[in-house]
Design an enzyme around this catalytic site. Structure first.
Site, short mmCIF file in Angstrom:
data_model
loop_
_atom_site.label_atom_id
_atom_site.label_comp_id
_atom_site.label_asym_id
_atom_site.label_seq_id
_atom_site.Cartn_x
_atom_site.Cartn_y
_atom_site.Cartn_z
N ASP A 1 0.73 -1.29 0.07
CA ASP A 1 0.04 -0.04 0.17
C ASP A 1 0.88 1.25 0.23
OD1 ASP A 1 -2.24 1.50 -0.11
OD2 ASP A 1 -2.38 1.52 2.26
N ARG B 1 -0.04 7.61 -2.95
CA ARG B 1 0.60 8.88 -2.22
C ARG B 1 1.90 8.84 -2.58
NH1 ARG B 1 -1.28 6.23 3.42
NH2 ARG B 1 -1.98 4.56 1.97
N ASN C 1 -10.92 -2.86 -4.73
CA ASN C 1 -10.46 -1.79 -5.74
C ASN C 1 -10.78 -1.36 -7.33
OD1 ASN C 1 -7.09 -2.92 -4.42
ND2 ASN C 1 -7.95 -1.16 -3.95
N ARG D 1 2.20 -4.16 6.68
CA ARG D 1 1.55 -3.17 5.99
C ARG D 1 2.35 -1.76 5.91
NH1 ARG D 1 -4.82 -1.78 4.97
NH2 ARG D 1 -4.39 -0.19 3.40
N SER E 1 -8.04 -4.29 5.74
CA SER E 1 -8.61 -3.84 4.43
C SER E 1 -8.95 -5.35 3.86
CB SER E 1 -7.74 -3.19 3.57
OG SER E 1 -7.28 -2.14 4.13
C1 IPE Z 1 -5.42 -2.63 0.26
O1 IPE Z 1 -5.19 -1.46 0.03
C2 IPE Z 1 -5.44 -3.54 -1.11
C3 IPE Z 1 -4.08 -3.57 -1.67
C4 IPE Z 1 -3.09 -2.99 -1.15
C5 IPE Z 1 -4.16 -4.33 -2.65
P1 IPE Z 1 -6.29 -0.15 -0.07
O2 IPE Z 1 -5.50 1.13 -0.47
O3 IPE Z 1 -7.32 -0.66 -1.22
O4 IPE Z 1 -7.06 -0.15 1.35
P2 IPE Z 1 -7.71 0.98 2.03
O5 IPE Z 1 -8.65 1.36 1.00
O6 IPE Z 1 -6.75 1.89 2.37
O7 IPE Z 1 -8.50 0.38 3.24
C1 IPE Z 2 -1.79 0.12 -3.26
O1 IPE Z 2 -1.35 1.53 -3.29
C2 IPE Z 2 -1.88 -0.57 -4.48
C3 IPE Z 2 -3.10 -0.69 -4.92
C4 IPE Z 2 -4.29 -0.89 -3.86
C5 IPE Z 2 -3.85 -1.37 -6.15
P1 IPE Z 2 -2.60 2.48 -3.25
O2 IPE Z 2 -3.03 2.79 -4.76
O3 IPE Z 2 -3.79 2.16 -2.46
O4 IPE Z 2 -1.72 3.97 -2.65
P2 IPE Z 2 -2.45 4.98 -1.59
O5 IPE Z 2 -3.08 4.25 -0.45
O6 IPE Z 2 -3.50 5.69 -2.49
O7 IPE Z 2 -1.41 5.93 -1.43
MG MG Z 3 -4.05 2.32 -0.31
#
Ligand code: IPE
Ligand code: IPE
Ligand code: MG
Length: 237
Positions: A18, A22, A66, A185, A193
């Protein structure tokens, strides 16, 4: 590279990859650039896990939730996955990574589904096993397992009274894979999540304030060191 015995890695490490969005935002880049950098981090860490002798690495790449993201972002992620799998198939013998996919692949493009199946079939005998969670949700996994079990019971193949935690585990995507000892994480978020809800019953969680694209082998060492400082009691004393 070998760690001292007291810091030997757990057999099974799981990572919620994750913080890609950002990371990109910090740099004024599109979110997809963050996912590309995240894919690089995955290559780095999968290699390092193999060096350390980790037996199983489970990574959360795309959740059942997602799909709520913009079509553009989803397409960008799918494209990166395709590229990664093509490369993995090409370099299979060099990398010796064994692939398994946890999740409902039927929602992916036929092309991507074929790549996933090829990667699984062609890597059966390799060393480290990477479980790629794609269109994966912990609740979805449990519901599917319940459905499959109910179908077996309704067809008279199994007596419901005989169901145990162990036999139920056999209906999950993770059938045959030991539970992860350590779940990491990055990104600073402190929640599950919908990741490995069943398998994480006694996992140690390590939350880290680093965005996934910036995650290095030193961060993994740090998480493993933290894991070794934990006192795992499993309900005992
Ligand atoms: C969890 O991250 C899923 C993956 C890293 C693939 P998210 O970014 O989707 O989770 P939330 O929305 O912060 O809970
Ligand atoms: C995790 O990074 C990748 C997926 C969930 C596919 P994010 O895309 O959730 O990154 P943040 O949480 O927005 O920074
Ligand atoms: Mg995320």
């Amino acid at each position: 590279m070998a760690l001292p015995e007291q810091l030997s890695p757990p057999r099974h490490i799981a990572i919620i990859m994750d913080g890609n969005g950002r990371w990109a935002k910090q740099r004024g880049l599109p979110r997809t650039a963050g996912h590309a950098a995240g894919a690089e981090a995955f290559r780095r860490i999968a290699n390092y896990c193999r060096t350390l002798g980790v037996e199983y690495l489970t990574v959360y790449a795309f959740s059942t939730e997602n799909w709520k993201r913009s079509a553009e972002e989803v397409a960008g992620i799918m494209k990166l996955l395709r590229r990664y799998l093509e490369e993995a198939l090409r370099d299979m013998e060099k990398n010796r990574v064994r692939f398994r996919f946890f999740g409902d692949l039927s929602r992916l493009s036929p092309e991507l589904q074929t790549l996933c199946h090829d990667a699984e079939n062609r890597s059966e005998d390799y060393d480290v096993q990477v479980n790629f969670c794609l269109n994966y949700g912990g609740r979805d996994e449990i519901v599917r397992a319940a459905r499959a079990f109910a179908a077996d019971a309704a067809a008279g193949r199994i007596n419901p009274e005989t169901l145990t935690e162990e036999s139920f585990s056999g209906y999950l995507y993770s059938a045959g894979v030991p539970d992860p000892e350590l779940i990491i994480r990055p990104s600073g978020e402190q929640r599950i999540s919908n990741f490995l809800l069943w398998q994480s019953a006694y996992s140690e969680y390590v939350f880290m304030n680093v965005l996934w694209p910036d995650f290095t082998s030193a961060h993994l060492d740090e998480a493993i060191a933290e894991y070794h400082r934990r006192n795992r009691r499993f309900g005992g004393t």
